[in-house]
Design a protein around this motif. Structure first.
Motif, mmCIF file in Angstrom:
data_model
loop_
_atom_site.group_PDB
_atom_site.id
_atom_site.type_symbol
_atom_site.label_atom_id
_atom_site.label_comp_id
_atom_site.label_asym_id
_atom_site.label_seq_id
_atom_site.Cartn_x
_atom_site.Cartn_y
_atom_site.Cartn_z
ATOM 1 N N LYS A 268 0.567 14.395 -1.838
ATOM 2 C CA LYS A 268 1.715 15.252 -2.107
ATOM 3 C C LYS A 268 2.492 14.762 -3.328
ATOM 4 O O LYS A 268 2.992 15.548 -4.114
ATOM 5 N N GLY A 269 2.674 13.467 -3.426
ATOM 6 C CA GLY A 269 3.312 12.869 -4.601
ATOM 7 C C GLY A 269 4.775 13.222 -4.756
ATOM 8 O O GLY A 269 5.248 13.465 -5.867
ATOM 9 N N PRO B 30 0.813 -1.224 0.000
ATOM 10 C CA PRO B 30 0.000 0.000 0.000
ATOM 11 C C PRO B 30 0.850 1.279 0.000
ATOM 12 O O PRO B 30 1.912 1.326 0.619
ATOM 13 N N LYS B 31 0.363 2.260 -0.720
ATOM 14 C CA LYS B 31 0.939 3.613 -0.793
ATOM 15 C C LYS B 31 2.253 3.704 -1.584
ATOM 16 O O LYS B 31 3.071 4.602 -1.349
ATOM 17 N N SER B 32 2.413 2.773 -2.522
ATOM 18 C CA SER B 32 3.648 2.776 -3.313
ATOM 19 C C SER B 32 3.464 3.412 -4.686
ATOM 20 O O SER B 32 4.389 3.391 -5.511
ATOM 21 N N GLY B 33 2.271 3.945 -4.962
ATOM 22 C CA GLY B 33 2.021 4.560 -6.267
ATOM 23 C C GLY B 33 1.129 3.704 -7.153
ATOM 24 O O GLY B 33 1.199 3.784 -8.385
ATOM 25 N N THR B 34 0.265 2.924 -6.542
ATOM 26 C CA THR B 34 -0.598 1.996 -7.282
ATOM 27 C C THR B 34 -1.537 2.737 -8.249
ATOM 28 O O THR B 34 -1.649 2.357 -9.421
ATOM 29 N N ASN B 35 -2.197 3.776 -7.752
ATOM 30 C CA ASN B 35 -3.147 4.508 -8.601
ATOM 31 C C ASN B 35 -2.441 5.096 -9.817
ATOM 32 O O ASN B 35 -2.939 5.026 -10.941
ATOM 33 N N CYS C 79 -0.774 11.689 -16.588
ATOM 34 C CA CYS C 79 -0.659 10.967 -15.322
ATOM 35 C C CYS C 79 0.249 11.682 -14.323
ATOM 36 O O CYS C 79 0.701 11.068 -13.347
ATOM 37 N N SER C 80 0.515 12.956 -14.552
ATOM 38 C CA SER C 80 1.296 13.699 -13.553
ATOM 39 C C SER C 80 0.444 13.796 -12.286
ATOM 40 O O SER C 80 -0.788 13.638 -12.327
ATOM 41 N N LYS D 68 9.285 8.885 -10.936
ATOM 42 C CA LYS D 68 9.168 10.316 -10.645
ATOM 43 C C LYS D 68 10.303 11.105 -11.347
ATOM 44 O O LYS D 68 10.076 12.167 -11.902
ATOM 45 N N LEU E 247 -3.635 13.886 -12.388
ATOM 46 C CA LEU E 247 -4.410 12.748 -11.860
ATOM 47 C C LEU E 247 -5.294 13.173 -10.692
ATOM 48 O O LEU E 247 -6.416 12.702 -10.537
ATOM 49 N N ILE F 85 -6.065 10.173 -1.516
ATOM 50 C CA ILE F 85 -5.017 9.394 -2.207
ATOM 51 C C ILE F 85 -3.955 10.318 -2.787
ATOM 52 O O ILE F 85 -2.764 10.106 -2.599
HETATM 53 P P1 A3P Z 1 1.839 10.613 -0.878
HETATM 54 O O1 A3P Z 1 0.891 10.273 0.227
HETATM 55 O O2 A3P Z 1 3.272 10.572 -0.445
HETATM 56 O O3 A3P Z 1 1.478 11.874 -1.560
HETATM 57 P P2 A3P Z 1 -1.239 4.387 -3.773
HETATM 58 O O4 A3P Z 1 -1.818 4.755 -5.089
HETATM 59 O O5 A3P Z 1 -0.466 3.097 -3.816
HETATM 60 O O6 A3P Z 1 -2.274 4.406 -2.703
HETATM 61 O O7 A3P Z 1 -0.134 5.456 -3.412
HETATM 62 C C1 A3P Z 1 -0.501 6.779 -3.088
HETATM 63 C C2 A3P Z 1 0.749 7.628 -3.115
HETATM 64 O O8 A3P Z 1 1.161 7.815 -4.490
HETATM 65 C C3 A3P Z 1 0.482 9.002 -2.558
HETATM 66 O O9 A3P Z 1 1.712 9.438 -1.992
HETATM 67 C C4 A3P Z 1 0.119 9.765 -3.823
HETATM 68 O O10 A3P Z 1 0.214 11.161 -3.709
HETATM 69 C C5 A3P Z 1 1.186 9.217 -4.764
HETATM 70 N N1 A3P Z 1 0.872 9.482 -6.175
HETATM 71 C C6 A3P Z 1 -0.293 9.264 -6.808
HETATM 72 N N2 A3P Z 1 -0.204 9.687 -8.085
HETATM 73 C C7 A3P Z 1 1.029 10.171 -8.251
HETATM 74 C C8 A3P Z 1 1.717 10.766 -9.356
HETATM 75 N N3 A3P Z 1 1.140 10.958 -10.521
HETATM 76 N N4 A3P Z 1 3.002 11.158 -9.170
HETATM 77 C C9 A3P Z 1 3.603 10.974 -7.984
HETATM 78 N N5 A3P Z 1 3.004 10.431 -6.899
HETATM 79 C C10 A3P Z 1 1.726 10.030 -7.036
#
Ligand code: A3P
Length: 304
Positions: A268-269, A55-60, A230-231, A200, A235, A265
């Motif tokens: 900050k990215g 989780p939270k590795s950039g899945t979306n 997809c920036s 990134k 997004l 979600i």
């Molecule tokens: P942060 O909370 O550090 O901003 P997931 O999709 O696995 O739940 O991961 C969410 C994390 O990916 C969040 O990190 C989110 O901001 C970041 N993220 C989503 N889209 C992104 C993008 N286009 N570029 C960089 N980071 C992105």
């Protein structure tokens, strides 16, 4: 396989299965073993793509990129990745009705991935992000969902949840080491690994590499357009304005699981937000733990 209930920091019941605390999605709350087995036994198609992440590795982010690559167009789909989120969707059989190619996604560890996808050499995309930023992202996500109080400290979260037994999907270290082993023994070259930080820093190069893995033939301009769509900002805007939120609401089931409100979600990215959260001593402790847990691993991460 063992399934039991424990307590989390708010004295709610937490779901523990196969040595992991699980995110509180309704199918996992109802019967975690059943859903894990349904995932493992999922009927896969030759052209399925499986996106797997902690989780939270950039899945979306990666899910949107893969969708556009396979569609050959820099266009948003109405659906969000939650519509094909294997452990969270209410009825996993809905997956059978989807047109190909399906871009499925999950946070279950490697040993629970759909057997057919793994054994038949189906494409698997794995995103890995440095665990300090994962911890920070997960902390804010959990807070924004209302499942920990607003004044819950990051230090407590890091020690008691992220590095403790209550981390959703278990230990980051175990999850990534298991995946590393799988990649090392991947004879069919069916696993593609990308680092969040590389995506990134070099989005066009990494998206081109991913496109080649997916056997798509797009021009450099098409790749540039996909990267732009997809920036982070684009997004975030799309999620707020074009995406169908009903599926997201269906899986969050506000009030029934850990989610008291829809979590954020697109926060900050960035790479390195951990520096705004870790004190020197927390960082030293984390580095020590990292060295110890990852001593047999060859994964080289980027923390900045
Ligand atoms: P942060 O909370 O550090 O901003 P997931 O999709 O696995 O739940 O991961 C969410 C994390 O990916 C969040 O990190 C989110 O901001 C970041 N993220 C989503 N889209 C992104 C993008 N286009 N570029 C960089 N980071 C992105």
């Amino acid at each position: 396989m063992e399934e039991r209930r424990g307590k989390n920091t708010q004295n709610d019941e937490r779901i523990v299965f196969d040595g992991m605390t699980l995110p509180e999605f309704v199918p996992l709350k109802k019967d975690a073993k059943k859903r894990f087995e349904e995932i493992k036994n999922l009927e896969c198609r030759k052209d399925d793509v499986l996106l797997t992440t902690f989780p939270k590795s950039g899945t979306n982010w990666l899910w949107e990129i893969i969708c556009m690559l396979l569609k050959g167009k820099a266009e948003y789909m109405k659906e969000a990745k939650t519509s094909v989120f294997l452990e969270a969707i209410p009825d996993i059989n809905d997956i059978n009705d989807l047109p190909s190619p399906r871009i499925l996604n999950t946070h279950v560890p490697y040993r629970w991935l759909p057997k057919q996808q793994v054994e038949n050499g189906g494409k698997i995309v794995h995103v890995i992000r440095n665990p300090k930023d994962v911890a920070v992202s997960l902390y804010h996500f959990t807070k924004s969902s209302g499942s920990i109080p607003e004044d819950y400290h990051f230090e407590t979260y890091l020690e008691e949840i992220f590095l403790g037994p209550a981390c959703p999907m278990g230990s980051w270290f175990e999850f990534e080491k298991e995946f590393e082993q799988a990649k090392m023994t991947d004879k069919c070259d069916s696993i593609f690994v990308v680092q969040y930080e590389s995506m990134k820093k070099n989005p066009v190069e990494e998206t081109t590499r991913l496109g080649k893995f997916l056997n798509v033939d797009l021009s450099e301009q098409q790749i540039v357009d996909i990267v732009d769509k997809c920036s982070f900002q684009n997004l975030k805007h799309a999620a707020e304005n074009f995406k169908d939120r009903s599926q997201r609401m269906k899986i969050m089931v506000i009030g029934e699981g850990a989610f008291k409100q829809p979590p954020n979600i697109y926060r900050k990215g960035e790479i390195g937000d951990w520096k705004n959260h870790f004190t020197v001593s927390m960082n030293e402790h984390f580095d020590e733990l990292f060295q110890e847990k990852m001593k047999d691993s060859n994964i080289k991460l980027q923390f900045e």
